[in-house]
Design a protein around this motif. Structure first.
Motif, PDB file in Angstrom:
ATOM      1  N   ASP A 213       0.681  -1.675  -0.320  1.00 38.84           N
ATOM      2  CA  ASP A 213       0.269  -0.065  -0.094  1.00 38.84           C
ATOM      3  C   ASP A 213       0.593   1.260   0.584  1.00 38.84           C
ATOM      4  N   ASP A 214       2.152   0.905   0.831  1.00 45.09           N
ATOM      5  CA  ASP A 214       3.005   2.230   0.808  1.00 45.09           C
ATOM      6  C   ASP A 214       3.879   1.636   0.141  1.00 45.09           C
ATOM      7  N   ALA A 215       3.938   2.136  -1.011  1.00 47.01           N
ATOM      8  CA  ALA A 215       5.531   1.272  -1.844  1.00 47.01           C
ATOM      9  C   ALA A 215       6.717   2.215  -1.429  1.00 47.01           C
ATOM     10  N   ARG A 216       6.571   2.780  -0.905  1.00 46.34           N
ATOM     11  CA  ARG A 216       8.316   3.457  -0.642  1.00 46.34           C
ATOM     12  C   ARG A 216       8.532   2.856   1.052  1.00 46.34           C
ATOM     13  N   ARG A 217       7.755   1.973   2.017  1.00 48.16           N
ATOM     14  CA  ARG A 217       7.895   2.090   3.054  1.00 48.16           C
ATOM     15  C   ARG A 217       7.061   0.851   3.552  1.00 48.16           C
ATOM     16  N   PRO A 218       7.124  -0.325   2.557  1.00 51.17           N
ATOM     17  CA  PRO A 218       6.418  -1.629   2.017  1.00 51.17           C
ATOM     18  C   PRO A 218       6.176  -2.488   3.677  1.00 51.17           C
ATOM     19  N   THR A 219       5.931  -3.398   4.577  1.00 52.78           N
ATOM     20  CA  THR A 219       6.224  -4.452   4.680  1.00 52.78           C
ATOM     21  C   THR A 219       5.818  -5.382   4.103  1.00 52.78           C
ATOM     22  N   TRP A 220       6.611  -6.767   4.768  1.00 55.76           N
ATOM     23  CA  TRP A 220       6.504  -8.209   3.990  1.00 55.76           C
ATOM     24  C   TRP A 220       6.860  -9.036   4.944  1.00 55.76           C
ATOM     25  N   GLU A 221       6.334 -10.027   4.510  1.00 57.09           N
ATOM     26  CA  GLU A 221       6.324 -11.645   5.724  1.00 57.09           C
ATOM     27  C   GLU A 221       7.000 -12.374   4.448  1.00 57.09           C
ATOM     28  N   ILE A 222       8.361 -13.465   5.133  1.00 49.06           N
ATOM     29  CA  ILE A 222       8.964 -13.867   4.231  1.00 49.06           C
ATOM     30  C   ILE A 222       8.689 -15.735   5.018  1.00 49.06           C
ATOM     31  N   ARG A 223       7.877 -16.731   4.343  1.00 47.77           N
ATOM     32  CA  ARG A 223       7.619 -17.593   5.702  1.00 47.77           C
ATOM     33  C   ARG A 223       9.131 -19.007   4.801  1.00 47.77           C
ATOM     34  N   VAL A 224       8.573 -19.409   5.448  1.00 45.76           N
ATOM     35  CA  VAL A 224       9.537 -21.003   4.907  1.00 45.76           C
ATOM     36  C   VAL A 224       9.771 -21.097   3.673  1.00 45.76           C
ATOM     37  N   ILE A 225      11.019 -21.428   2.952  1.00 46.58           N
ATOM     38  CA  ILE A 225      10.512 -21.700   2.114  1.00 46.58           C
ATOM     39  C   ILE A 225      11.089 -23.447   2.197  1.00 46.58           C
ATOM     40  N   PRO A 226       9.772 -23.902   1.147  1.00 48.27           N
ATOM     41  CA  PRO A 226      10.597 -25.376   0.481  1.00 48.27           C
ATOM     42  C   PRO A 226      11.405 -26.095  -0.434  1.00 48.27           C
ATOM     43  N   PRO A 227      12.112 -26.782   0.162  1.00 50.20           N
ATOM     44  CA  PRO A 227      12.733 -27.468  -1.128  1.00 50.20           C
ATOM     45  C   PRO A 227      11.618 -27.332  -2.136  1.00 50.20           C
ATOM     46  N   SER A 228      12.838 -27.212  -3.717  1.00 50.98           N
ATOM     47  CA  SER A 228      12.531 -27.158  -4.888  1.00 50.98           C
ATOM     48  C   SER A 228      11.357 -28.238  -5.225  1.00 50.98           C
ATOM     49  N   GLY A 229      10.522 -28.062  -5.421  1.00 52.07           N
ATOM     50  CA  GLY A 229       9.655 -29.263  -6.107  1.00 52.07           C
ATOM     51  C   GLY A 229       9.187 -30.369  -4.179  1.00 52.07           C
ATOM     52  N   MET A 230       9.024 -29.446  -3.023  1.00 49.63           N
ATOM     53  CA  MET A 230       8.382 -30.538  -2.208  1.00 49.63           C
ATOM     54  C   MET A 230       7.261 -29.762  -1.671  1.00 49.63           C
ATOM     55  N   PRO A 231       6.099 -30.370  -2.202  1.00 56.81           N
ATOM     56  CA  PRO A 231       4.911 -29.974  -1.461  1.00 56.81           C
ATOM     57  C   PRO A 231       4.492 -28.681  -0.814  1.00 56.81           C
ATOM     58  N   ARG A 232       3.776 -27.263  -1.004  1.00 54.80           N
ATOM     59  CA  ARG A 232       3.836 -26.683  -0.232  1.00 54.80           C
ATOM     60  C   ARG A 232       3.637 -26.796   0.953  1.00 54.80           C
TER      61      ARG A 232
END
Length: 232
Positions: A213-232
Motif C-alpha cells: 500500500d505504501d510502495a516506499r515503506r512496504p511491509t513483508w513476510e517471508i515464510r519458510v521456503i520449501p525445497p524445490s519440488g516439495m509440497p507446500r
C-alpha cells in the motif's frame, strides 16, 4: 512481519531467491491484483539480481493471454470471464514453466501472444542456464492449475480501493476516462480478484507476502521456503 525501505525489501527478496534450492532454473511467481505494483517489483528485482550476476528471464502473464474474442466471450465486463477465460495456461506450462522445471530441457519461449496486436507470436526457443531465475508477474498465478509450477511465490497485497486509485492514474490514457477505469475495475477486475481469493486463497499459499500500500515503506513476510519440488 518486517517493515523497511524499498531497497531493504528488494535485498531481502533477492536473498530469498539466491538461497532457494533448485536443480533447475528457479521459477518465481509475482502475483497480486491489477495495479498492485507487481510489474514494478519484478522489474526492480530483475535489475538487482542481474547486477549480482544472475541470469534473469523476465516476462509477464500478459504475454500468455488468450485472444480478445475468447477473453470477452462471456462479456467485456464479466468477472467470470476475467478469471476463467483470460489466459492460456496450457501454453504457459508447455513453452515456459515445464521446460524450466524438473526434468525440463531448459529451452523456453517467454511469450505466445501480443496484446497490442491481439495476435499470437512464435518466438525461437532460448536456452536458460541451470541457475537462471524466471520472474513472471501477473494475476491469478497461484490458482490450482499453476500453483505446483512455482519454486517460489510472491504475493503483492494492496487494498482494493488503493488498487482503484492507482488504476485511475495508470490506465487513464489507455481507457480514456477515470469513469471508464472505475467501471472496468468495479465490474470486471476487482470482482474477479474476489472470485480468485475465494477459490484459491493465494495469500495463504504464497511463500512471501509484500504489503505494498505504501510502495516506499512496504511491509513483508517471508515464510519458510520449501525445497524445490516439495509440497507446500
Amino acid at each position: 512481519m518486517h517493515k523497511g525501505t524499498r531497497g531493504e525489501l528488494l535485498d531481502r527478496l533477492a536473498g530469498a531467491i539466491e538461497s532457494a534450492p533448485a536443480s533447475h532454473p528457479l521459477r518465481v511467481a509475482v502475483d497480486g491484483p491489477p495495479a498492485a505494483g507487481k510489474t514494478t517489483l519484478a522489474d526492480e528485482l530483475a535489475l538487482l539480481l542481474r547486477s549480482r550476476g544472475r541470469e534473469v528471464i523476465r516476462t509477464s502473464a500478459e504475454s500468455f493471454q488468450l485472444p480478445r474474442a475468447q477473453r470477452y466471450r462471456r462479456g467485456e465486463f464479466s468477472a467470470e470471464a476475467n478469471y476463467h477465460d483470460a489466459f492460456d495456461y496450457d501454453a504457459l506450462r508447455r513453452v515456459l514453466l515445464d521446460p524450466l522445471g524438473p526434468g525440463g530441457d531448459r529451452r523456453y519461449q517467454q511469450a505466445v501472444y501480443d496484446l497490442e496486436t491481439d495476435t499470437g507470436v512464435s518466438q525461437p526457443a532460448a536456452t536458460a542456464s541451470r541457475d537462471a531465475v524466471l520472474l513472471l508477474d501477473g494475476v491469478f498465478l497461484l490458482r490450482p492449475e499453476l500453483i505446483a509450477q512455482w519454486d517460489l511465490s510472491i504475493f503483492v497485497s494492496v487494498a482494493f480501493e488503493q488498487v482503484l486509485d492507482r488504476a485511475r492514474v495508470r490506465d487513464l490514457a489507455r481507457l480514456g476516462s477515470a469513469a471508464e477505469v472505475e467501471r472496468r475495475f468495479r465490474t470486471r477486475y476487482i470482482p474477479a480478484q474476489k472470485l480468485y481469493f475465494a477459490a484459491a486463497r493465494p495469500a495463504d499459499h504464497a511463500d512471501i507476502i509484500v504489503h505494498n500500500d505504501d510502495a516506499r515503506r512496504p511491509t513483508w513476510e517471508i515464510r519458510v521456503i520449501p525445497p524445490s519440488g516439495m509440497p507446500r
